[in-house]
Each structure stands twice: as C-alpha cells, then as structure tokens.
Design an enzyme around this catalytic site. Structure first.
Site, mmCIF file in Angstrom:
data_model
loop_
_atom_site.group_PDB
_atom_site.id
_atom_site.type_symbol
_atom_site.label_atom_id
_atom_site.label_comp_id
_atom_site.label_asym_id
_atom_site.label_seq_id
_atom_site.Cartn_x
_atom_site.Cartn_y
_atom_site.Cartn_z
ATOM 1 N N ARG A 69 -9.162 24.747 5.075
ATOM 2 C CA ARG A 69 -10.242 25.705 5.277
ATOM 3 C C ARG A 69 -10.491 25.825 6.776
ATOM 4 O O ARG A 69 -10.399 24.840 7.516
ATOM 5 C CB ARG A 69 -11.524 25.247 4.564
ATOM 6 C CG ARG A 69 -11.496 25.436 3.059
ATOM 7 C CD ARG A 69 -11.620 26.907 2.679
ATOM 8 N NE ARG A 69 -11.748 27.116 1.250
ATOM 9 C CZ ARG A 69 -10.743 27.401 0.434
ATOM 10 N NH1 ARG A 69 -9.509 27.490 0.925
ATOM 11 N NH2 ARG A 69 -10.962 27.594 -0.842
ATOM 12 N N GLU A 127 -13.270 33.737 8.916
ATOM 13 C CA GLU A 127 -12.342 34.783 8.486
ATOM 14 C C GLU A 127 -13.045 35.839 7.625
ATOM 15 O O GLU A 127 -13.997 35.509 6.897
ATOM 16 C CB GLU A 127 -11.156 34.172 7.741
ATOM 17 C CG GLU A 127 -11.450 33.392 6.468
ATOM 18 C CD GLU A 127 -10.169 32.806 5.879
ATOM 19 O OE1 GLU A 127 -9.761 33.282 4.810
ATOM 20 O OE2 GLU A 127 -9.585 31.882 6.497
ATOM 21 N N HIS A 142 -4.121 34.000 5.779
ATOM 22 C CA HIS A 142 -4.464 33.233 4.570
ATOM 23 C C HIS A 142 -3.449 33.489 3.447
ATOM 24 O O HIS A 142 -3.781 33.971 2.362
ATOM 25 C CB HIS A 142 -5.877 33.564 4.091
ATOM 26 C CG HIS A 142 -6.519 32.439 3.341
ATOM 27 N ND1 HIS A 142 -7.815 32.030 3.545
ATOM 28 C CD2 HIS A 142 -6.025 31.602 2.382
ATOM 29 C CE1 HIS A 142 -8.105 31.013 2.745
ATOM 30 N NE2 HIS A 142 -7.026 30.739 2.035
#
Length: 319
Positions: free
Chosen positions: A238, A267, A285
């Site tokens: 993360r 993000e 991602h």
C-alpha cells in the site's frame, strides 16, 4: 426474492454474467473513487455490496447511513484497510475478501519492478524512443546484477513468501526478512531479522505488508537512511506504508539507487517531483492486473456472497 447486489466498479464480463445470474445486480459504471454520500446510499439500498480499493467505508460513512440494509461487504481484493472493520461489525455487516487470487501475480510484478529498477529499463526505453541512443559501448547504462544478491522482504505473508520463492529459486538470491510475528518457512531458506538489519543489509528491499494504521509510514526517513546507497526499494503493498516525501528526497539525492512503485500514498495522485525522477519505475497499481486474476477475484467475491446468503460461513471472512 433475490438479494439486491451493488458492484461499485465494472468487473470482467464472466464475473458480471455470474453475478446477474445469482443476484438482482447493479453495476456502477464509473471507475473512479466513490464519495461518502454514494456509499451511505448503497448501505441503505442494497443487501450486499462488492466494493474495492477507492471505496472508503469509514466510520463516518457507517454512522451517517440511514436504516442500513446491507448485510455483507464482499471486498474485491485482499486488503480491507479501506473498510472500517469495527464500524462494520457494529452495524452487523460481514466483511470478506479475496486473498488467494492476488498472491502470484503480485509477486510476479514485484520481481518485474525489481529487475526493471536494477537494470535501468525505463531509462533505456526512453533513450531508444527519443532517438538519443548512439549505439552500444562498454560503460553505457550500467545497472546492477540481481543474481546472488541479498533480497530483504518486509512482511512475510502469502505475497512475501511468493516473492522469496521466485528470488531464491529463480535468481539464487539470499533472502532475509522482517515480519512482526515469528515465521517458520518450510523448504525456503530465509532468515528472519529485525527491520533495521533487513534494511541495512539488503541490496533490494520489497515491501509486502498490509496497509492500515499499524504500517502507516513504516518506511520513513529514518528507515530509508538505513538502506545502502546502492539499494533499491520495491513497493507492491500500500502506498501509505512508505513516506512519499522522504522517499522522494532519498531518490533525488541518491541516498538509495532506485525505486519500483506500483502503489502511492495518495493515489491516483502521484507527485510531479516523483514522476520527474529517472531512478524510479512507476506503475499504475497493476499488482493483480491480469484477466485470469481479476476474474478469479470476482468469482471468489461471489463465492463469499453465495455462502453468506445460504447461511454458510463465507470461505474468506475477515469479520
């Protein structure tokens, strides 16, 4: 009457077809982050929700939702740090996830980032595309060897172990790791160490811890300072695990050699200064982004829902 299901983002076609065969299904067409008001409405209007990263089910969302109807949040993904689990429990809502599907593709991506960072792949790609490459010579674009180097893994869960297997058996890397609890690994030569020792010793550091308050800014300026100036940091966990501001400074002033990132602190906002650095690999991602994996994740979420509504214990219950 069939349970009413909301899917907060478009999923692979096979998953949507299966969902519609089982439930009265609505799919939100937007792929962006959801707002609190939308989530409050969803909790009141649906029996079940398949949320994913970007759906912030905070304590405020649960508190403000009138007449909560939802009984289960079948999360699409392994991490559930975007769901306040205590508030879900208080509201009588079961939370499930899809942990198994993401392990192997995320480990693949970690090794992709590691190799790309070590061999300066993005810099080389830019050079060729820009037309500035003048031809091979012995000291151009020198990167770092990976084989038989030391890999440090921070977080030795499913993904950490999958990375360790690829690194040791595929590249002959010496594996050391930090884990908050003691971890015995059968058939995988890897030594557990303290976090400072892992960071100071490793040539490559891969972060695979879960998100949440316990790991927030775990990799801060002090811990980045412990790393070798020749080391590379890879994050597939993360974004908020790494203090982005401190990482930018470490990269800018070459306190570490490079970084490969698939996740970001805020993000999809990525700081312009981070984007401008040559010694970074920045991916959007992509950890679980294969057709097979995303379909498997969706089917696992539906499996959790079916078990719940058949009054069986869901196979991947979180709370």
């Amino acid at each position: 009457m069939r349970p009413r299901l909301l899917i907060t983002r478009p999923l692979p076609r096979a998953v949507l077809e299966q969902a519609r065969s089982l439930f009265d299904t609505d799919v939100r067409a937007d792929t962006g982050r959801t707002e609190g008001g939308f989530l409050q409405m969803a909790l009141s209007d649906y029996d079940a929700i398949i949320p994913s990263l970007g759906d912030d089910f905070s304590s405020d969302v649960f508190a403000a939702a009138p007449n909560i109807r939802c009984r289960i949040l079948a999360n699409f993904g392994a991490g559930t740090d975007h769901i306040n689990l205590a508030s879900a429990q208080t509201a009588g809502i079961t939370v499930t996830n899809t942990p198994d599907a993401v392990t192997e593709p995320t480990a693949d991506l970690a090794m992709t980032l590691l190799l790309m960072s070590a061999r300066r792949a993005i810099e080389g790609d830019r050079m060729v595309r820009s037309g500035s490459w003048k031809g091979w010579h012995p000291i151009e674009m020198l990167g770092q060897h990976v084989t038989e180097k030391t890999l440090g893994i921070v977080g030795m869960g499913r993904i950490g172990q999958a990375v360790a297997r690829r690194a040791h058996f595929g590249f002959g890397m010496n594996v050391i790791f930090f884990n908050r609890s003691s971890r015995m690994l059968e058939g995988l030569p890897a030594k557990q160490e303290s976090l400072p020792t892992v960071l100071a010793t490793a040539d490559f550091v891969v972060i695979t811890v879960p998100g949440g308050s316990r790991t927030y800014h775990m990799i801060d300026s002090d811990n980045l300072a412990r790393m070798k100036s020749t080391a590379h940091l890879i994050n597939v966990s993360r974004g908020e695990v790494v203090c982005e501001e401190a990482l930018i400074r470490a990269l800018k002033y070459r306190k570490i050699a490079g970084a490969g990132l698939d996740v970001y602190e805020h993000e999809p906002d990525v700081p312009a200064e981070l984007r401008s650095l040559d010694n970074t690999i920045l991916l959007p991602h992509l950890g679980s982004a294969t057709e097979e994996t995303r379909t498997q994740m969706g089917m696992a979420a539906l499996e959790n829902l079916v078990a719940f509504f058949e009054q069986r214990d869901p196979p991947h219950r979180v709370v």
